[in-house]
Motif scaffolding. Sequence first.
Motif, PDB file in Angstrom:
ATOM      1  N   PRO A  97       4.636  11.525   7.395  1.00 42.40           N
ATOM      2  CA  PRO A  97       5.571  11.867   6.321  1.00 42.40           C
ATOM      3  C   PRO A  97       4.868  11.946   4.971  1.00 42.40           C
ATOM      4  O   PRO A  97       3.723  11.505   4.824  1.00 42.40           O
ATOM      5  CB  PRO A  97       6.576  10.721   6.353  1.00 42.40           C
ATOM      6  CG  PRO A  97       5.823   9.575   6.950  1.00 42.40           C
ATOM      7  CD  PRO A  97       4.882  10.187   7.957  1.00 42.40           C
ATOM      8  N   ALA A  98       5.562  12.515   4.002  1.00 45.83           N
ATOM      9  CA  ALA A  98       4.974  12.685   2.666  1.00 45.83           C
ATOM     10  C   ALA A  98       4.675  11.354   2.003  1.00 45.83           C
ATOM     11  O   ALA A  98       3.704  11.231   1.247  1.00 45.83           O
ATOM     12  CB  ALA A  98       5.909  13.517   1.791  1.00 45.83           C
TER      13      ALA A  98
ATOM     14  N   GLY B 176      11.869   4.952   2.675  1.00 43.09           N
ATOM     15  CA  GLY B 176      13.147   5.463   3.115  1.00 43.09           C
ATOM     16  C   GLY B 176      13.972   4.512   3.944  1.00 43.09           C
ATOM     17  O   GLY B 176      15.049   4.882   4.427  1.00 43.09           O
ATOM     18  N   THR B 177      13.505   3.275   4.130  1.00 45.91           N
ATOM     19  CA  THR B 177      14.246   2.323   4.955  1.00 45.91           C
ATOM     20  C   THR B 177      15.332   1.621   4.143  1.00 45.91           C
ATOM     21  O   THR B 177      15.285   1.543   2.917  1.00 45.91           O
ATOM     22  CB  THR B 177      13.307   1.274   5.570  1.00 45.91           C
ATOM     23  OG1 THR B 177      12.632   0.565   4.515  1.00 45.91           O
ATOM     24  CG2 THR B 177      12.288   1.931   6.475  1.00 45.91           C
TER      25      THR B 177
ATOM     26  N   LEU C  45       0.870  -1.173   0.000  1.00 47.96           N
ATOM     27  CA  LEU C  45       0.000   0.000   0.000  1.00 47.96           C
ATOM     28  C   LEU C  45       0.908   1.224   0.000  1.00 47.96           C
ATOM     29  O   LEU C  45       1.692   1.423   0.937  1.00 47.96           O
ATOM     30  CB  LEU C  45      -0.911   0.025   1.224  1.00 47.96           C
ATOM     31  CG  LEU C  45      -1.810   1.257   1.366  1.00 47.96           C
ATOM     32  CD1 LEU C  45      -2.820   1.332   0.232  1.00 47.96           C
ATOM     33  CD2 LEU C  45      -2.528   1.246   2.713  1.00 47.96           C
ATOM     34  N   TYR C  46       0.807   2.029  -1.052  1.00 43.71           N
ATOM     35  CA  TYR C  46       1.629   3.234  -1.213  1.00 43.71           C
ATOM     36  C   TYR C  46       0.733   4.440  -0.987  1.00 43.71           C
ATOM     37  O   TYR C  46      -0.322   4.569  -1.636  1.00 43.71           O
ATOM     38  CB  TYR C  46       2.232   3.258  -2.619  1.00 43.71           C
ATOM     39  CG  TYR C  46       3.121   4.452  -2.927  1.00 43.71           C
ATOM     40  CD1 TYR C  46       4.502   4.315  -2.941  1.00 43.71           C
ATOM     41  CD2 TYR C  46       2.584   5.707  -3.223  1.00 43.71           C
ATOM     42  CE1 TYR C  46       5.333   5.396  -3.238  1.00 43.71           C
ATOM     43  CE2 TYR C  46       3.396   6.792  -3.512  1.00 43.71           C
ATOM     44  CZ  TYR C  46       4.764   6.636  -3.524  1.00 43.71           C
ATOM     45  OH  TYR C  46       5.568   7.705  -3.816  1.00 43.71           O
ATOM     46  N   ILE C  47       1.116   5.339  -0.089  1.00 46.48           N
ATOM     47  CA  ILE C  47       0.313   6.523   0.226  1.00 46.48           C
ATOM     48  C   ILE C  47       1.164   7.766   0.040  1.00 46.48           C
ATOM     49  O   ILE C  47       2.297   7.837   0.507  1.00 46.48           O
ATOM     50  CB  ILE C  47      -0.228   6.472   1.670  1.00 46.48           C
ATOM     51  CG1 ILE C  47      -1.175   5.281   1.849  1.00 46.48           C
ATOM     52  CG2 ILE C  47      -0.946   7.777   2.022  1.00 46.48           C
ATOM     53  CD1 ILE C  47      -1.664   5.094   3.265  1.00 46.48           C
ATOM     54  N   ARG C  48       0.615   8.757  -0.644  1.00 50.10           N
ATOM     55  CA  ARG C  48       1.263  10.066  -0.766  1.00 50.10           C
ATOM     56  C   ARG C  48       0.421  11.089   0.005  1.00 50.10           C
ATOM     57  O   ARG C  48      -0.756  11.300  -0.319  1.00 50.10           O
ATOM     58  CB  ARG C  48       1.375  10.470  -2.233  1.00 50.10           C
ATOM     59  CG  ARG C  48       2.039  11.824  -2.486  1.00 50.10           C
ATOM     60  CD  ARG C  48       3.534  11.781  -2.313  1.00 50.10           C
ATOM     61  NE  ARG C  48       4.193  10.866  -3.249  1.00 50.10           N
ATOM     62  CZ  ARG C  48       4.551  11.184  -4.492  1.00 50.10           C
ATOM     63  NH1 ARG C  48       4.318  12.404  -4.959  1.00 50.10           N
ATOM     64  NH2 ARG C  48       5.152  10.285  -5.254  1.00 50.10           N
ATOM     65  N   ASN C  49       1.029  11.701   1.009  1.00 52.28           N
ATOM     66  CA  ASN C  49       0.409  12.795   1.744  1.00 52.28           C
ATOM     67  C   ASN C  49       0.937  14.093   1.141  1.00 52.28           C
ATOM     68  O   ASN C  49       2.074  14.481   1.391  1.00 52.28           O
ATOM     69  CB  ASN C  49       0.747  12.705   3.236  1.00 52.28           C
ATOM     70  CG  ASN C  49       0.242  11.413   3.858  1.00 52.28           C
ATOM     71  OD1 ASN C  49      -0.917  11.059   3.720  1.00 52.28           O
ATOM     72  ND2 ASN C  49       1.128  10.685   4.525  1.00 52.28           N
TER      73      ASN C  49
END
Length: 711
Positions: free
Chosen positions: A436-437, A455-456, A372-376
């Motif tokens: 985070p974004a 980012g991991t 699941l990819y989320i962009r804030n």
Amino acid sequence: MRWLFVVIFLFQAPFASAYAEKRPNILIAISDDQSWPHTSAYGSRFVKTPAFDRVAKEGVLFNNAYAASPGCSPSRAAFLTGKHHWQIEHAGTHASLFPKKYQTFPEVLGENGYFVGLTGKGWGPGDFETAGWKQNPAGPSFDQKKTTAPFKKISGNDYAANFAEFLSQKPEDQPFCFWYGAHEPHRAFQKGSGLKSGKNLEDVEVPAFLPDRPEIRSDLLDYAVEIEWFDQHLGKILDQLEEAGELENTLVIVTSDNGMAFPRAKANCYEYGVHVPLAIRWGSEIAAGRTSDDLVGFVDLTATIYDATKVAPPSEEPSLPGKSLVNILKSEKEGTVDSTRTAVFSGRERHSSSRYLNLAYPQRSMRTKQHLYIRNFRPDRWPAGSPRKLDENGGLGPQDGGYHDIDACPSLSYLIENKTDPEIVKYFDWATQKRPAVEIFDMEKDPACLNNLAGTEGFAETEKQLTQQFEDYLIKTKDPRILDGGDVFETYHRVSGIRQFPAPSHVEYYDTAMRKEGWIPLFNRRNLDGWKASTPSDSFEVVNGMIKAQATSDQSHLFYTGEVNGADFKDFELLVYVMTTPGSNGGIYFHTEYQEEGFPEVGHEVQVNSTHKNQNKTGSLFTVKDVTETDVTDNVFYTELITVKGNRVTIKVNDKTVVTYTEPSNYKHPKFSGRKIDHGTFALQAHDPESTVYFREIWVRPLDEKKTDDQ
């Protein structure tokens, strides 16, 4: 010729009737705020849903169905239109308008011989009448029959009886399309109704993002009671269809508009916010008793309806992005049937009124088989709402009183009341704190969406691939958030109540810095105090902290008449943040004076125009020194800085000088004798009903000797 009409009618009528019998009926049963695990068909121990289970047993149960949005209004609008919420303007945000130009499948089916109806909640909340709809976009209402609900907060609408009334009015041999929209399990619930109905706390499965406490379990039991009420009426409706001999010829779609109204679920693009139950039954047309792992979105459901009915979808732009499920339904396979379904998309803009100036919390999400990819898009904003709002007197309200993107409920109250408990604080933070974004979750290992992989170490290549897939699709479907920042979403009017919040720290910093440099605001972001409109005076309104200029008939002008400099300026700098919508025209006047109607006779006009047919583009000193090309685009805020010193005018657009003009002492305008550099006030133009321009910030810095108390 009368005999010819009779002959044609006699020959056509039997054919039409035969065709109608072949076309399937459409029944949509949609609950309000139900996450996917909460039916007994999916294995829930504390929710019993025999009617949903029947549809799943006699049809196909979908394990990976995703609502268009984690909020009801945009999600339902996307389902009805077959377009993503970011493709349908106002209808894609909560409690706004529903543009008439976007046709819905009930409307289209009605135009093609279907008898259409609705009971309960169709599209909403929002205003469809202003846009020209005569009825709810989901269809004509059948809501006359009432019943006594077992608990408070459950609707008294007798959904099943209203469906029976609908069937009784349906012409014989005419196919139907019916939308059964329960108000359940939307908040609020009668507290303790689950326990009173005989349910047990021990049976509840508490999601990992909520604390496992009796108060939370009881709240979930109350939620279960309302799901079961929805299911009871669904069961009665299925029985009625069977008795009428219509069930086998009916495409039955049972789902929910978004996830459960609990912290970190509804209004969030996490699993419990957008992953919804879905079962589809279609008689002997499909092999029964199957489960599908295919990724399915609401736009796919709309495409399925058009495909199954053989009715052509609207030809309007943008075209429907969904892909029909008929191939999956008619397959005899289980698991993943269509390998081309690699991702499904959801998103949100404004939900409730939960931030300063009614700002949104824009999110987009992409669900693949594993991630699941989320962009804030605005991670500086609070996801659940600003922690504190203003009270009715304008004072600062209590801490944690502004989380209105979480429905008021015992679970939220428990998190707030116990946030100092070391064992509870993480749950409170998960629900309310900034994010985070980019967030990425492994849904096989982390269905509660708690371990962000973005980012991991060791994840960079996978993240890059997911980001590319995500952005490519948003670009393809022309999402303004990815194309130009999405300022247009912040302009959409909210028809429900608007709360007041204190300005964020960055806004206060900006305002303080501007004032220190001698700038004075002419617009307070709340109302039109200090401004006076000419006829027609209703051409200006404040929407989400912006002045919306749209003439209700012919042109109108809004003149500054406030106290700054006595509303009389000679030498000055005027800074305006402005945005045009496609094809719109407008203007900013200086050295002008109030005029009741018509174009101002006094003062110069600085043009606001990106794509209007008028050749005088943004930054022009209208008909004096014109700009024929502009770098600014519609639906994006930009700055116009107008500087007047003596007889010299400089105009900058986004800090780029586009006009420098020195007016001759003997200058005479060819049409208006008062259009010259002199002194006066400012005015904003509403050019015509087809032009909509937004003015967000208006600052002035006087350069002459007049001073004000603000300086």
